[in-house]
Scaffold this active site. Structure first.
Site, PDB file in Angstrom:
ATOM      1  N   HIS A   1      -3.773   6.869   2.016  1.00  0.00           N
ATOM      2  CA  HIS A   1      -4.094   5.580   1.406  1.00  0.00           C
ATOM      3  C   HIS A   1      -5.513   5.205   1.832  1.00  0.00           C
ATOM      4  O   HIS A   1      -5.865   5.315   2.998  1.00  0.00           O
ATOM      5  CB  HIS A   1      -3.082   4.539   1.902  1.00  0.00           C
ATOM      6  CG  HIS A   1      -3.504   3.130   1.657  1.00  0.00           C
ATOM      7  ND1 HIS A   1      -3.830   2.671   0.407  1.00  0.00           N
ATOM      8  CD2 HIS A   1      -3.658   2.082   2.510  1.00  0.00           C
ATOM      9  CE1 HIS A   1      -4.177   1.390   0.505  1.00  0.00           C
ATOM     10  NE2 HIS A   1      -4.073   1.013   1.768  1.00  0.00           N
TER      11      HIS A   1
ATOM     12  N   CYS B   1       0.800  -1.233   0.000  1.00  0.00           N
ATOM     13  CA  CYS B   1       0.000   0.000   0.000  1.00  0.00           C
ATOM     14  C   CYS B   1       0.830   1.279   0.000  1.00  0.00           C
ATOM     15  O   CYS B   1       0.353   2.329  -0.408  1.00  0.00           O
ATOM     16  CB  CYS B   1      -0.936   0.005   1.200  1.00  0.00           C
ATOM     17  SG  CYS B   1      -2.063  -1.403   1.174  1.00  0.00           S
TER      18      CYS B   1
ATOM     19  N   ASN C   1     -10.260  -0.706  -1.353  1.00  0.00           N
ATOM     20  CA  ASN C   1      -8.817  -0.529  -1.166  1.00  0.00           C
ATOM     21  C   ASN C   1      -8.106  -1.076  -2.407  1.00  0.00           C
ATOM     22  O   ASN C   1      -8.072  -2.288  -2.623  1.00  0.00           O
ATOM     23  CB  ASN C   1      -8.390  -1.287   0.097  1.00  0.00           C
ATOM     24  CG  ASN C   1      -6.901  -1.206   0.377  1.00  0.00           C
ATOM     25  OD1 ASN C   1      -6.123  -0.820  -0.485  1.00  0.00           O
ATOM     26  ND2 ASN C   1      -6.515  -1.596   1.580  1.00  0.00           N
TER      27      ASN C   1
HETATM   28  O1  UT7 Z   1      -4.111  -1.455   3.622  1.00  0.00           O
HETATM   29  C1  UT7 Z   1      -4.433  -2.097   4.796  1.00  0.00           C
HETATM   30  C2  UT7 Z   1      -5.640  -2.937   4.544  1.00  0.00           C
HETATM   31  N1  UT7 Z   1      -6.267  -3.447   5.697  1.00  0.00           N
HETATM   32  C3  UT7 Z   1      -7.168  -2.792   6.430  1.00  0.00           C
HETATM   33  O2  UT7 Z   1      -7.468  -1.661   6.264  1.00  0.00           O
HETATM   34  C4  UT7 Z   1      -7.860  -3.568   7.492  1.00  0.00           C
HETATM   35  C5  UT7 Z   1      -7.896  -2.935   8.831  1.00  0.00           C
HETATM   36  N2  UT7 Z   1      -8.846  -3.700   9.643  1.00  0.00           N
HETATM   37  C6  UT7 Z   1     -10.165  -3.466   9.633  1.00  0.00           C
HETATM   38  O3  UT7 Z   1     -10.614  -2.525   9.032  1.00  0.00           O
HETATM   39  C7  UT7 Z   1     -11.055  -4.368  10.430  1.00  0.00           C
HETATM   40  O4  UT7 Z   1     -10.267  -5.152  11.292  1.00  0.00           O
HETATM   41  C8  UT7 Z   1     -11.944  -5.260   9.532  1.00  0.00           C
HETATM   42  C9  UT7 Z   1     -12.922  -4.387   8.747  1.00  0.00           C
HETATM   43  C10 UT7 Z   1     -11.095  -6.054   8.561  1.00  0.00           C
HETATM   44  C11 UT7 Z   1     -12.731  -6.225  10.394  1.00  0.00           C
HETATM   45  O5  UT7 Z   1     -13.471  -5.527  11.363  1.00  0.00           O
HETATM   46  P1  UT7 Z   1     -13.502  -6.035  12.872  1.00  0.00           P
HETATM   47  O6  UT7 Z   1     -14.391  -5.125  13.591  1.00  0.00           O
HETATM   48  O7  UT7 Z   1     -12.087  -6.140  13.335  1.00  0.00           O
HETATM   49  O8  UT7 Z   1     -14.201  -7.433  12.706  1.00  0.00           O
HETATM   50  P2  UT7 Z   1     -13.725  -8.879  13.177  1.00  0.00           P
HETATM   51  O9  UT7 Z   1     -12.717  -9.422  12.215  1.00  0.00           O
HETATM   52  O10 UT7 Z   1     -13.365  -8.840  14.611  1.00  0.00           O
HETATM   53  O11 UT7 Z   1     -15.060  -9.669  13.002  1.00  0.00           O
HETATM   54  C12 UT7 Z   1     -16.241  -9.297  13.737  1.00  0.00           C
HETATM   55  C13 UT7 Z   1     -17.350 -10.199  13.271  1.00  0.00           C
HETATM   56  C14 UT7 Z   1     -16.994 -11.679  13.311  1.00  0.00           C
HETATM   57  O12 UT7 Z   1     -18.158 -12.385  13.690  1.00  0.00           O
HETATM   58  P3  UT7 Z   1     -18.356 -12.895  15.203  1.00  0.00           P
HETATM   59  O13 UT7 Z   1     -17.191 -13.798  15.462  1.00  0.00           O
HETATM   60  O14 UT7 Z   1     -18.344 -11.659  16.049  1.00  0.00           O
HETATM   61  O15 UT7 Z   1     -19.680 -13.598  15.150  1.00  0.00           O
HETATM   62  C15 UT7 Z   1     -16.676 -12.010  11.879  1.00  0.00           C
HETATM   63  O16 UT7 Z   1     -16.904 -13.354  11.555  1.00  0.00           O
HETATM   64  O17 UT7 Z   1     -17.692  -9.918  11.908  1.00  0.00           O
HETATM   65  C16 UT7 Z   1     -17.662 -11.134  11.157  1.00  0.00           C
HETATM   66  N3  UT7 Z   1     -17.244 -10.804   9.787  1.00  0.00           N
HETATM   67  C17 UT7 Z   1     -18.117 -10.522   8.812  1.00  0.00           C
HETATM   68  N4  UT7 Z   1     -19.451 -10.500   8.783  1.00  0.00           N
HETATM   69  C18 UT7 Z   1     -20.043 -10.160   7.621  1.00  0.00           C
HETATM   70  C19 UT7 Z   1     -15.984 -10.713   9.306  1.00  0.00           C
HETATM   71  N5  UT7 Z   1     -16.031 -10.349   8.017  1.00  0.00           N
HETATM   72  C20 UT7 Z   1     -17.346 -10.237   7.678  1.00  0.00           C
HETATM   73  C21 UT7 Z   1     -18.017  -9.884   6.502  1.00  0.00           C
HETATM   74  N6  UT7 Z   1     -19.364  -9.861   6.515  1.00  0.00           N
HETATM   75  N7  UT7 Z   1     -17.365  -9.551   5.360  1.00  0.00           N
END
Ligand code: UT7
Length: 331
Positions: free
Chosen positions: A258, A113, A288
């Site tokens: 970014h 990135c 992204n």
């Molecule tokens: O250039 C760098 C690129 N990377 C980034 O910018 C990523 C930075 N990170 C983030 O923005 C966040 O960590 C994410 C958006 C990737 C994830 O958000 P989060 O609040 O950290 O979610 P999580 O991974 O802790 O997941 C929360 C819940 C989980 O369900 P349970 O276990 O609470 O029932 C996941 O299974 O959300 C669920 N989940 C989804 N649900 C629907 C994970 N991905 C999805 C999805 N749709 N796409």
């Protein structure tokens, strides 16, 4: 004193629009989750046979046309990408060939990135030293072809889009141009955002059934780790660029970060004590696009009148590596 200035910009994204709704069945996700966690509404994905060089070619032609330069004027091509059409060589030599350029230096840098700002920094040194007069710099990525497009990959798969952005960099002797660039890395976090294979540590580069079945060729991300470091490193590296040039945020017309995630952008704005109007965002349209986000955002922010001649802008990026970087520019 010779400085480096941007004289043309252009970008290109694939025609295929993938809306959040299009991912619902494929990844067992939903529009509300994607919008609220990332700000993304749609992204563009290439179709089979379309690669980073195709997007880069279109973006480069637009940038060259805006700068009023021809292929004969370009004396170096730098492409920031982790998405070469082929394992090697890179995108830059394909551009050299496809645009019928002279046998100039052409190379890719693999920084994820932050690659566009790394490329800007490299180009700046070549131009300031007088070794080059006109450089084509491209940031491009096509990560859609390594996403796990199933419910198992939904946390990563919904975030990424494909695209390319290009700039023409030339010498200037007036007081505008690139004021400074600032590059950083912290390799201990390399596994927080990476693709393991194909890799030279593996027999047959790891292209073997058992590793493919383990999805080791897919983009893997520890989203929380990335988030935590990003919201710290963005403000830090933006401040570094301000301090280097005796500027404050009051002097800045636009910060162009970014486009990783709208929640990261909002957290960065809050930490820096500025309104969201100062921090450009177009993530809702493209997701992204890795190395392409900054040149695409620069094009659109300029077209929208967010900055103009004489204004100061700050570019900032954070991503895989971890690598992060910033640049201060007087337009
Ligand atoms: O250039 C760098 C690129 N990377 C980034 O910018 C990523 C930075 N990170 C983030 O923005 C966040 O960590 C994410 C958006 C990737 C994830 O958000 P989060 O609040 O950290 O979610 P999580 O991974 O802790 O997941 C929360 C819940 C989980 O369900 P349970 O276990 O609470 O029932 C996941 O299974 O959300 C669920 N989940 C989804 N649900 C629907 C994970 N991905 C999805 C999805 N749709 N796409």
């Amino acid at each position: 004193m010779i400085k480096t200035t941007i004289t043309g910009m252009g970008f290109s994204v694939p025609d295929q629009i993938i809306k959040n709704e299009d991912l619902e069945e494929m990844m067992n996700t939903n529009d509300e989750w994607i919008r609220s966690r990332s700000g993304i509404e749609e992204r563009r994905w290439v179709i089979e046979g379309e690669g980073a060089s195709d997007l880069s070619l279109l973006a480069s032609e637009k940038a060259m046309s805006q700068a009023g330069v021809t292929t004969d004027d370009i004396d170096m091509i730098i492409v920031g990408t982790v998405s070469s059409d082929y394992y090697f060589p890179g995108v830059a030599v394909q551009l050299q060939e496809r645009m019928g350029m002279q046998t100039i230096g052409a190379f890719d840098i693999r920084v994820g990135c932050a690659a566009f700002i790394y490329g800007l920094s490299i180009a700046d040194q070549y131009i300031k030293s007088g070794q080059c007069k006109t450089i084509l710099l491209v940031g491009t990525d096509v990560l859609s072809s390594i996403l796990e497009k199933s419910p198992a990959g939904r946390d990563v798969g919904v975030l990424f889009g494909d695209g390319a952005g290009a700039v023409i960099l030339q010498q200037t002797e007036n007081d505008s141009g690139i004021l400074s660039t600032h590059l950083h890395s912290e390799g201990k976090y390399m596994r927080a955002l990476w693709v393991e294979i194909p890799g030279s540590k593996f027999k047959d580069r790891g292209i073997r059934d058992e590793l493919l079945e383990q999805r080791r060729h897919r983009l893997m991300m520890n989203g929380r780790e990335v988030f935590k470091h990003a919201v710290r490193r963005f403000p830090e590296v933006i401040q570094e660029a301000l301090d280097e040039n005796n500027l404050t945020l009051d002097d800045i017309a636009q910060v162009i970060p970014h486009q990783a995630n709208q929640r990261i952008t909002e957290a960065v704005a809050k930490r820096m004590g500025v309104g969201l109007d100062l921090v450009y965002s177009n993530i809702h349209r493209y997701g992204n696009t890795t190395a392409a986000t900054i040149p695409i955002a620069m094009c659109e922010a300029f077209e929208e009148g967010k900055f103009s001649t004489g204004d100061h802008i700050i570019l900032a990026a954070f991503g895989s590596g971890f690598s992060w970087a910033s640049a201060a520019i007087k337009w």
